[in-house]
Design an enzyme around this catalytic site. Structure first.
Site, mmCIF file in Angstrom:
data_model
loop_
_atom_site.group_PDB
_atom_site.id
_atom_site.type_symbol
_atom_site.label_atom_id
_atom_site.label_comp_id
_atom_site.label_asym_id
_atom_site.label_seq_id
_atom_site.Cartn_x
_atom_site.Cartn_y
_atom_site.Cartn_z
ATOM 1 N N LYS A 38 1.046 -0.955 0.164
ATOM 2 C CA LYS A 38 -0.257 -0.229 0.303
ATOM 3 C C LYS A 38 0.478 1.089 0.029
ATOM 4 O O LYS A 38 1.665 1.090 0.146
ATOM 5 C CB LYS A 38 -0.793 0.021 1.235
ATOM 6 C CG LYS A 38 0.234 -0.175 2.746
ATOM 7 C CD LYS A 38 -0.668 -0.290 3.945
ATOM 8 C CE LYS A 38 -0.146 -0.213 5.059
ATOM 9 N NZ LYS A 38 -0.637 0.475 6.038
ATOM 10 N N ARG A 136 -9.265 0.584 15.402
ATOM 11 C CA ARG A 136 -9.191 1.368 14.214
ATOM 12 C C ARG A 136 -10.226 0.579 13.884
ATOM 13 O O ARG A 136 -11.597 1.613 13.847
ATOM 14 C CB ARG A 136 -7.917 0.996 13.211
ATOM 15 C CG ARG A 136 -7.525 1.848 12.729
ATOM 16 C CD ARG A 136 -6.098 2.181 11.778
ATOM 17 N NE ARG A 136 -6.072 0.320 11.774
ATOM 18 C CZ ARG A 136 -4.419 0.296 10.996
ATOM 19 N NH1 ARG A 136 -3.488 1.659 10.943
ATOM 20 N NH2 ARG A 136 -4.315 -0.891 10.565
ATOM 21 N N ARG A 222 2.197 -10.383 7.496
ATOM 22 C CA ARG A 222 1.584 -9.111 6.136
ATOM 23 C C ARG A 222 2.892 -8.390 6.707
ATOM 24 O O ARG A 222 2.525 -7.268 7.579
ATOM 25 C CB ARG A 222 -0.032 -8.454 7.198
ATOM 26 C CG ARG A 222 -0.593 -9.047 7.108
ATOM 27 C CD ARG A 222 -2.127 -8.880 6.885
ATOM 28 N NE ARG A 222 -2.514 -7.990 7.769
ATOM 29 C CZ ARG A 222 -2.790 -7.864 8.899
ATOM 30 N NH1 ARG A 222 -3.491 -9.863 9.709
ATOM 31 N NH2 ARG A 222 -2.777 -7.669 10.158
ATOM 32 N N TYR A 268 15.405 31.405 3.007
ATOM 33 C CA TYR A 268 14.089 32.275 3.315
ATOM 34 C C TYR A 268 14.714 32.422 4.622
ATOM 35 O O TYR A 268 15.069 31.991 5.351
ATOM 36 C CB TYR A 268 13.154 31.392 3.106
ATOM 37 C CG TYR A 268 12.496 31.351 1.929
ATOM 38 C CD1 TYR A 268 12.552 30.082 1.166
ATOM 39 C CD2 TYR A 268 12.692 32.289 0.788
ATOM 40 C CE1 TYR A 268 12.231 30.222 -0.341
ATOM 41 C CE2 TYR A 268 12.100 32.611 -0.241
ATOM 42 C CZ TYR A 268 12.182 31.305 -0.764
ATOM 43 O OH TYR A 268 11.295 31.286 -2.266
ATOM 44 N N CYS A 315 13.797 24.841 1.056
ATOM 45 C CA CYS A 315 12.881 25.166 -0.092
ATOM 46 C C CYS A 315 12.386 24.481 -0.554
ATOM 47 O O CYS A 315 12.025 23.771 -0.826
ATOM 48 C CB CYS A 315 13.705 25.995 -1.120
ATOM 49 S SG CYS A 315 14.853 27.856 -0.034
ATOM 50 N N MET A 316 11.109 24.875 -1.629
ATOM 51 C CA MET A 316 10.042 23.921 -1.909
ATOM 52 C C MET A 316 10.537 22.843 -3.244
ATOM 53 O O MET A 316 10.347 22.095 -3.228
ATOM 54 C CB MET A 316 8.916 24.665 -2.849
ATOM 55 C CG MET A 316 8.370 23.756 -3.257
ATOM 56 S SD MET A 316 6.811 24.629 -4.480
ATOM 57 C CE MET A 316 5.895 25.838 -3.023
ATOM 58 N N ASP A 317 11.464 23.910 -3.039
ATOM 59 C CA ASP A 317 12.730 23.019 -4.560
ATOM 60 C C ASP A 317 13.899 22.423 -4.428
ATOM 61 O O ASP A 317 14.904 22.076 -5.858
ATOM 62 C CB ASP A 317 12.426 23.486 -5.379
ATOM 63 C CG ASP A 317 10.347 24.266 -6.111
ATOM 64 O OD1 ASP A 317 11.253 25.335 -6.416
ATOM 65 O OD2 ASP A 317 10.201 23.038 -5.867
HETATM 66 C C1 LIG Z 1 -3.801 -4.333 8.272
HETATM 67 C C2 LIG Z 1 -1.884 -4.031 8.174
HETATM 68 N N1 LIG Z 1 -1.223 -5.598 8.300
HETATM 69 C C3 LIG Z 1 0.108 -5.292 7.936
HETATM 70 C C4 LIG Z 1 0.520 -3.673 8.134
HETATM 71 C C5 LIG Z 1 2.033 -3.690 7.839
HETATM 72 O O1 LIG Z 1 2.403 -3.636 8.469
HETATM 73 P P1 LIG Z 1 4.387 -3.109 8.774
HETATM 74 O O2 LIG Z 1 4.156 -2.687 7.829
HETATM 75 O O3 LIG Z 1 4.767 -2.573 10.444
HETATM 76 O O4 LIG Z 1 5.279 -4.965 8.648
HETATM 77 C C6 LIG Z 1 -0.582 -2.350 8.381
HETATM 78 C C7 LIG Z 1 0.563 -1.653 7.892
HETATM 79 N N2 LIG Z 1 -0.276 0.379 8.719
HETATM 80 C C8 LIG Z 1 0.154 0.305 8.989
HETATM 81 C C9 LIG Z 1 1.738 0.852 8.676
HETATM 82 O O5 LIG Z 1 1.570 2.430 9.083
HETATM 83 N N3 LIG Z 1 0.503 2.599 9.914
HETATM 84 C C10 LIG Z 1 -0.194 1.954 9.182
HETATM 85 O O6 LIG Z 1 -1.506 1.993 9.418
HETATM 86 C C11 LIG Z 1 -1.430 -3.453 8.718
HETATM 87 O O7 LIG Z 1 -2.172 -1.421 8.443
#
Ligand SMILES: Cc1ncc(COP(=O)(O)O)c(CNc2conc2O)c1O
Length: 388
Positions: A38, A136, A222, A268, A315-317
Site C-alpha cells: 500500500k 481502528r 503481513r 528564506y 525551500c520548495m524545490d
Molecule cells: C492491517 C495491516 N497489516 C499489516 C501492516 C504491515 O505492517 P508493517 O509495515 O509494520 O509490517 C499494516 C501497516 N499499517 C501501517 C503502517 O503504518 N501505519 C499503518 O497503518 C496494516 O495496516
C-alpha cells in the site's frame, strides 16, 4: 515515462527486498507471506515491489484501498490481493470481477453490499477483520461476528477466505496488549470454528510480530516495513533475528557552488549567517519532494562520502548545504543511503524529523523519480510526471 530531467531521484534496490523476503521465508517456513504494498509500496513503488516480492516467495499482496488493487491488476498482477480496509458497498462486484479480496467488519455494510453482489458470477472473497485491541476498524462484538458469519455462509455470492486482526504494540517487546490481543484473537477463532468456519487464511502478524514469532493457529504474515529493510521500531532494531537490508536511498546532485564571506546569509528568512569564508552547495530537492522543512537545521547529506550539513531553510524545490571544502557542480549527493564508508540511515532522518521511519519514504513525493536496481543493475526508471 522512463526518463527524468532533474538530477534528484530515489533508488529502490529490489535485490534487498528479495533478500528480506527470503530471510522471512527461512525464519517462518510454515507461514505464507502477504507483501504489504500500500501507499505506493511505502514509497518504494507498489508494482515493482509486488513483482519482486512474489518472485522471492511472497504469495499474496495487501493494499489499503480498492484503487491500489485495481492498479496492480491493470499492471498485470494476478496474485491474490487483499484490500485491508472498507470499500463502498456498491463496489463489491467490481472487486469480485477483478478477484480482489475485501475486508468486512460491519453487519450493516454486508446487508447493504448484498444488494450489489448479484451483478457478478465471481464469488467475492472476504477477510473478516476483528478488532482485538488496535481500536481502528474491526468487529469487537461476538453477536456481530456471529451475524456476519451466518450472512456470508448463507450467501452463494461470497465466502470467507480469511480472518485477521492487527496488533497495536507488537513492536514493543514487553507489551501486555500484544499478549491480550493474541489471546482474544485465538478465542474468536475458536468461536468461528464452533460455527463451522475455518478460513483458508488466518493472519495477525505485521512485521514486528513476524520478527518476534509467537504461538497461534496462524498461517500467513503481513509484511510491510521489514520487507523494505526497515525495523518496525528502534526497540526491535537491536534484537532483530536477522539482518534487514534497507532498499530505499535518495540522491541528488550539486547544481551550484559558491564561497560565502563572513556575514553572508542563506535562504528564506536569512536564518543562516556565515561566520567565516565557507563553501556552500545547492541541491535541487525541497519540501515539495517530501524533503521536509523540519529537516533543517539538523540533517546532513553525503558528498564524496563526507557529511555536509543542510543550512538555512529548505525551500520548495531546493536546499543548501555547507561543504567541507570547495566541491564541484555535478557531484552526487546522497540524502539517504551510503557513500564510501559513511551511511545516512532512514532512521536518522526519521528521528531528525521527529517521526518514524515508515513516514519518510511514504512522503518522498511522486515528483521524485524512482530508479529500480535489480540484480545489481538499473532495471527501470519510473517518472510519473511524464506518465500521462
Ligand atoms: C492491517 C495491516 N497489516 C499489516 C501492516 C504491515 O505492517 P508493517 O509495515 O509494520 O509490517 C499494516 C501497516 N499499517 C501501517 C503502517 O503504518 N501505519 C499503518 O497503518 C496494516 O495496516
Amino acid at each position: 515515462r522512463n526518463h527524468f530531467y532533474r538530477d534528484t531521484w530515489a533508488e529502490i534496490n529490489l535485490d534487498k527486498i528479495s533478500s528480506n523476503i527470503k530471510s522471512f521465508k527461512k525464519h517462518l517456513p510454515d507461514q505464507k507471506i502477504m507483501a504489504v504494498v500500500k501507499a505506493n509500496g511505502y514509497g518504494h513503488g507498489a508494482y515493482q515491489t509486488a513483482v519482486e516480492a512474489l518472485e522471492s516467495g511472497a504469495e499474496l499482496l495487501a493494499v489499503a484501498m480498492l484503487d491500489e488493487a485495481l492498479a496492480l491488476r491493470k499492471q498485470g498482477i494476478s496474485a491474490p490481493i487483499l484490500v485491508m480496509n472498507r470499500i463502498r458497498p456498491e463496489y463489491v462486484s467490481l472487486a469480485a470481477e477483478n478477484e480482489i479480496s475485501i475486508t468486512i467488519f460491519q453487519k450493516d455494510w454486508l446487508i447493504e453490499a448484498s444488494k450489489f453482489l448479484k451483478e457478478t458470477d465471481k464469488v467475492l472473497n472476504i477477510h473478516l477483520k476483528l478488532d482485538t485491541g488496535m481500536g481502528r476498524v474491526g468487529i469487537t462484538e461476538e453477536e456481530e461476528l456471529h451475524d456476519v458469519s451466518l450472512l456470508i455462509q448463507n450467501s452463494s455470492a461470497c465466502e470467507i477466505e480469511g480472518v485477521f486482526t492487527h496488533f497495536a504494540t507488537a513492536d514493543e517487546w514487553e507489551s501486555e496488549l500484544f499478549e491480550t490481543q493474541r489471546k482474544r484473537f485465538i478465542n474468536q477463532l475458536d468461536l468461528l470454528k464452533k460455527w463451522g468456519i475455518t478460513p483458508k487464511y488466518v493472519h495477525s502478524a505485521n512485521s514486528a510480530a513476524a520478527l518476534r514469532k509467537f504461538e497461534g493457529p496462524f498461517n500467513l504474515v503481513r509484511l510491510g516495513i521489514s520487507m523494505y529493510g526497515l525495523s518496525p521500531s528502534s526497540e526491535m532494531k537491536e534484537k532483530l533475528p536477522f539482518t534487514l537490508e534497507e532498499a530505499f536511498s535518495l540522491h541528488s546532485q550539486l547544481i551550484h557552488v559558491k564561497k560565502l564571506m563572513p556575514g553572508d546569509t542563506v535562504s528564506y528568512g536569512a536564518t543562516y549567517r556565515a561566520k567565516e569564508e565557507e563553501w556552500i552547495g545547492t541541491l535541487p530537492i525541497g519540501y515539495a519532494d517530501g524533503w521536509q522543512r523540519r529537516l533543517s537545521p539538523g540533517a546532513d547529506v553525503l558528498i564524496r562520502g563526507e557529511r555536509a550539513p543542510i543550512i538555512g531553510r529548505i525551500c520548495m524545490d531546493q536546499c543548501m548545504v555547507k561543504l567541507p571544502y570547495k566541491m564541484d557542480v555535478g557531484e552526487k549527493a546522497t540524502l539517504i543511503g551510503k557513500q564510501n564508508d559513511e551511511t545516512i540511515e532512514m532512521d536518522e532522518i526519521a528521528s531528525l524529523a521527529k517521526t518514524i521511519n515508515y513516514e519518510i519514504p511514504c512522503l518522498i513525493s511522486s515528483r521524485v523519480p524512482r530508479v529500480f536496481v535489480k540484480k545489481g543493475r538499473i532495471s527501470e526508471n519510473m517518472n510519473v510526471i511524464l506518465n500521462f
